[in-house]
Scaffold this motif. Structure first.
Motif, PDB file in Angstrom:
ATOM      1  N   CYS A  92     -16.263  38.058  27.505  1.00  0.00           N
ATOM      2  CA  CYS A  92     -16.112  39.427  27.002  1.00  0.00           C
ATOM      3  C   CYS A  92     -16.469  39.552  25.523  1.00  0.00           C
ATOM      4  O   CYS A  92     -16.764  40.636  25.055  1.00  0.00           O
ATOM      5  CB  CYS A  92     -14.681  39.913  27.230  1.00  0.00           C
ATOM      6  SG  CYS A  92     -14.436  41.662  26.862  1.00  0.00           S
ATOM      7  N   ASN A 116     -23.641  37.640  22.332  1.00  0.00           N
ATOM      8  CA  ASN A 116     -23.533  38.343  23.615  1.00  0.00           C
ATOM      9  C   ASN A 116     -24.135  37.585  24.790  1.00  0.00           C
ATOM     10  O   ASN A 116     -23.685  37.754  25.929  1.00  0.00           O
ATOM     11  CB  ASN A 116     -24.228  39.702  23.531  1.00  0.00           C
ATOM     12  CG  ASN A 116     -23.543  40.655  22.564  1.00  0.00           C
ATOM     13  OD1 ASN A 116     -22.564  40.296  21.914  1.00  0.00           O
ATOM     14  ND2 ASN A 116     -24.060  41.854  22.442  1.00  0.00           N
ATOM     15  N   SER A 144     -22.815  46.219  30.690  1.00  0.00           N
ATOM     16  CA  SER A 144     -22.734  47.476  29.947  1.00  0.00           C
ATOM     17  C   SER A 144     -23.544  48.541  30.674  1.00  0.00           C
ATOM     18  O   SER A 144     -24.380  48.227  31.530  1.00  0.00           O
ATOM     19  CB  SER A 144     -23.304  47.259  28.538  1.00  0.00           C
ATOM     20  OG  SER A 144     -23.511  48.473  27.848  1.00  0.00           O
ATOM     21  N   SER A 147     -27.009  47.787  30.388  1.00  0.00           N
ATOM     22  CA  SER A 147     -27.662  46.851  31.299  1.00  0.00           C
ATOM     23  C   SER A 147     -28.623  47.613  32.204  1.00  0.00           C
ATOM     24  O   SER A 147     -29.452  47.011  32.894  1.00  0.00           O
ATOM     25  CB  SER A 147     -26.625  46.127  32.172  1.00  0.00           C
ATOM     26  OG  SER A 147     -25.779  45.318  31.396  1.00  0.00           O
ATOM     27  N   TYR A 157     -28.614  44.692  21.350  1.00  0.00           N
ATOM     28  CA  TYR A 157     -27.491  44.827  22.282  1.00  0.00           C
ATOM     29  C   TYR A 157     -28.009  45.118  23.687  1.00  0.00           C
ATOM     30  O   TYR A 157     -27.572  44.515  24.674  1.00  0.00           O
ATOM     31  CB  TYR A 157     -26.563  45.949  21.811  1.00  0.00           C
ATOM     32  CG  TYR A 157     -25.296  46.093  22.621  1.00  0.00           C
ATOM     33  CD1 TYR A 157     -24.181  45.317  22.343  1.00  0.00           C
ATOM     34  CD2 TYR A 157     -25.214  47.018  23.672  1.00  0.00           C
ATOM     35  CE1 TYR A 157     -23.010  45.444  23.079  1.00  0.00           C
ATOM     36  CE2 TYR A 157     -24.048  47.144  24.415  1.00  0.00           C
ATOM     37  CZ  TYR A 157     -22.951  46.357  24.117  1.00  0.00           C
ATOM     38  OH  TYR A 157     -21.800  46.481  24.855  1.00  0.00           O
ATOM     39  N   THR A 158     -28.961  46.046  23.779  1.00  0.00           N
ATOM     40  CA  THR A 158     -29.539  46.384  25.075  1.00  0.00           C
ATOM     41  C   THR A 158     -30.205  45.176  25.715  1.00  0.00           C
ATOM     42  O   THR A 158     -30.029  44.917  26.911  1.00  0.00           O
ATOM     43  CB  THR A 158     -30.557  47.527  24.913  1.00  0.00           C
ATOM     44  OG1 THR A 158     -29.879  48.690  24.440  1.00  0.00           O
ATOM     45  CG2 THR A 158     -31.240  47.846  26.233  1.00  0.00           C
ATOM     46  N   LYS A 161     -27.557  42.804  27.053  1.00  0.00           N
ATOM     47  CA  LYS A 161     -26.817  43.271  28.221  1.00  0.00           C
ATOM     48  C   LYS A 161     -27.706  43.346  29.472  1.00  0.00           C
ATOM     49  O   LYS A 161     -27.216  43.150  30.590  1.00  0.00           O
ATOM     50  CB  LYS A 161     -26.154  44.618  27.935  1.00  0.00           C
ATOM     51  CG  LYS A 161     -25.035  44.531  26.894  1.00  0.00           C
ATOM     52  CD  LYS A 161     -23.966  43.501  27.294  1.00  0.00           C
ATOM     53  CE  LYS A 161     -22.827  43.429  26.300  1.00  0.00           C
ATOM     54  NZ  LYS A 161     -21.777  42.461  26.705  1.00  0.00           N
ATOM     55  N   ALA A 186     -19.630  46.243  34.351  1.00  0.00           N
ATOM     56  CA  ALA A 186     -20.377  47.087  33.415  1.00  0.00           C
ATOM     57  C   ALA A 186     -19.494  48.271  33.028  1.00  0.00           C
ATOM     58  O   ALA A 186     -19.417  49.255  33.780  1.00  0.00           O
ATOM     59  CB  ALA A 186     -21.674  47.569  34.044  1.00  0.00           C
ATOM     60  N   TYR A 189     -18.495  54.334  29.071  1.00  0.00           N
ATOM     61  CA  TYR A 189     -18.204  54.637  27.669  1.00  0.00           C
ATOM     62  C   TYR A 189     -16.698  54.572  27.439  1.00  0.00           C
ATOM     63  O   TYR A 189     -15.940  55.433  27.884  1.00  0.00           O
ATOM     64  CB  TYR A 189     -18.798  55.997  27.292  1.00  0.00           C
ATOM     65  CG  TYR A 189     -20.295  55.890  27.139  1.00  0.00           C
ATOM     66  CD1 TYR A 189     -20.859  55.620  25.894  1.00  0.00           C
ATOM     67  CD2 TYR A 189     -21.137  55.970  28.239  1.00  0.00           C
ATOM     68  CE1 TYR A 189     -22.237  55.458  25.752  1.00  0.00           C
ATOM     69  CE2 TYR A 189     -22.515  55.816  28.110  1.00  0.00           C
ATOM     70  CZ  TYR A 189     -23.049  55.562  26.860  1.00  0.00           C
ATOM     71  OH  TYR A 189     -24.401  55.397  26.727  1.00  0.00           O
ATOM     72  N   ASN A 194     -16.670  49.153  19.244  1.00  0.00           N
ATOM     73  CA  ASN A 194     -18.122  49.191  19.404  1.00  0.00           C
ATOM     74  C   ASN A 194     -18.667  50.603  19.594  1.00  0.00           C
ATOM     75  O   ASN A 194     -19.839  50.861  19.315  1.00  0.00           O
ATOM     76  CB  ASN A 194     -18.560  48.324  20.597  1.00  0.00           C
ATOM     77  CG  ASN A 194     -18.665  46.858  20.236  1.00  0.00           C
ATOM     78  OD1 ASN A 194     -18.454  46.474  19.090  1.00  0.00           O
ATOM     79  ND2 ASN A 194     -18.979  46.036  21.217  1.00  0.00           N
ATOM     80  N   THR A 195     -17.813  51.509  20.090  1.00  0.00           N
ATOM     81  CA  THR A 195     -18.277  52.882  20.316  1.00  0.00           C
ATOM     82  C   THR A 195     -17.723  53.859  19.287  1.00  0.00           C
ATOM     83  O   THR A 195     -17.849  55.079  19.454  1.00  0.00           O
ATOM     84  CB  THR A 195     -17.880  53.367  21.730  1.00  0.00           C
ATOM     85  OG1 THR A 195     -16.444  53.362  21.843  1.00  0.00           O
ATOM     86  CG2 THR A 195     -18.491  52.488  22.803  1.00  0.00           C
ATOM     87  N   ASP A 246     -17.161  53.206  35.223  1.00  0.00           N
ATOM     88  CA  ASP A 246     -17.797  54.144  34.297  1.00  0.00           C
ATOM     89  C   ASP A 246     -17.386  55.604  34.452  1.00  0.00           C
ATOM     90  O   ASP A 246     -18.013  56.491  33.870  1.00  0.00           O
ATOM     91  CB  ASP A 246     -19.320  54.038  34.442  1.00  0.00           C
ATOM     92  CG  ASP A 246     -19.805  54.433  35.837  1.00  0.00           C
ATOM     93  OD1 ASP A 246     -18.960  54.661  36.724  1.00  0.00           O
ATOM     94  OD2 ASP A 246     -21.032  54.515  36.028  1.00  0.00           O
TER      95      ASP A 246
END
Length: 252
Positions: A92, A116, A144, A147, A157-158, A161, A186, A189, A194-195, A246
């Motif tokens: 994680c 990551n 995520s 992903s 990051y993208t 993931k 995954a 939000y 991180n957000t 999600d």
């Protein structure tokens, strides 16, 4: 039926356990009966997590490692194995850096990929080798929504993931024969550090909420059930799956 979800007598290593999603997952696994090794980047960083687990009658201890440092990750694996057989690994721990792609510093690119992706693969490799010997184990990677999509100003990051989703499937292909289930969660939000930038941006926040059928940001505790499911006997025939938690984001 309850016995399908018990983790009694098992040991779990959870990276990124100091706060947010990792902390919630660590607490959930402990509540299901597992002894949880709470990994964090700084000494004392997971104290709140450990204290909360102990206060609820669970078992937990802190381990420290800089996930951007390969030797530190190897040392973390050794320390976890020394604490007892590790039946459950939850990768994680993560980081993010935001910058336009044409200005993105390579130093930050390498750090995000190291934390990551590289650390998750190395821990899976080192602990997975022991799981193969025992012919049993659970590995849960944290993927995520990125992903699946590209995001904005977070290319490293993208990339990490997307890769985590691929590594999850690759390891599942090799290790399912050894009774090791490798899956990923995954998160959509969620309200985490991180957000924070997205939550603070009124326009982005409104756009995100407008697409989530559940009508709210996820809270870390919303991952508890998914984590326990993938760590338990209830998921013995689930392998190579990326489980989206999600609020319906992907269905919209």
């Amino acid at each position: 039926m309850t016995s399908l979800f018990t983790l009694s007598g098992q040991t779990a290593l959870v990276t990124g356990a100091s706060r947010g999603l990792g902390q919630a997952i660590a607490k959930a696994l402990a509540a299901a009966g597992a002894k949880v090794l709470c990994a964090c980047s700084n000494s004392g960083g997971a104290a709140a997590t450990v204290d909360a687990i102990l206060a609820n009658g669970g078992q937990a201890q802190e381990l420290v490692a800089d996930l951007s440092n390969e030797q530190a990750v190897r040392d973390l694996a050794a320390a976890a194995l020394a604490a007892g057989p590790v039946q459950i690994l939850v990768n994680c721990g993560g980081t993010i850096f935001r910058a336009p792609a044409h200005e993105f510093p390579m130093s930050e690119w390498h750090k995000v990929i190291a934390v990551n992706l590289d650390a998750a693969f190395l821990l899976s490799q080192l602990l997975g080798a022991e799981m193969i010997k025992r012919q049993s184990g659970k590995i849960i990677n944290i993927a995520s929504m990125l992903s699946y999509s590209g995001g904005i100003t977070v290319p490293a990051y993208t990339a990490s993931k997307h890769a985590i989703a691929g590594v999850t499937k690759a390891l599942a292909n090799e290790w399912a024969q050894h009774n090791i289930q490798v899956n990923a969660i995954a998160p959509g939000y969620f309200r985490t550090d991180n957000t924070a930038a997205l939550q603070a941006d009124a326009q982005r926040n409104a756009a995100i909420l407008g697409r989530i059928p559940a009508g709210r940001w996820g809270e870390p505790e919303d991952l508890a059930g998914a984590a326990v499911f993938l760590a338990s006997a209830a998921s013995e025939y689930v392998n190579g799956h990326v489980l989206a938690v999600d609020g319906g984001w992907l269905a919209r």
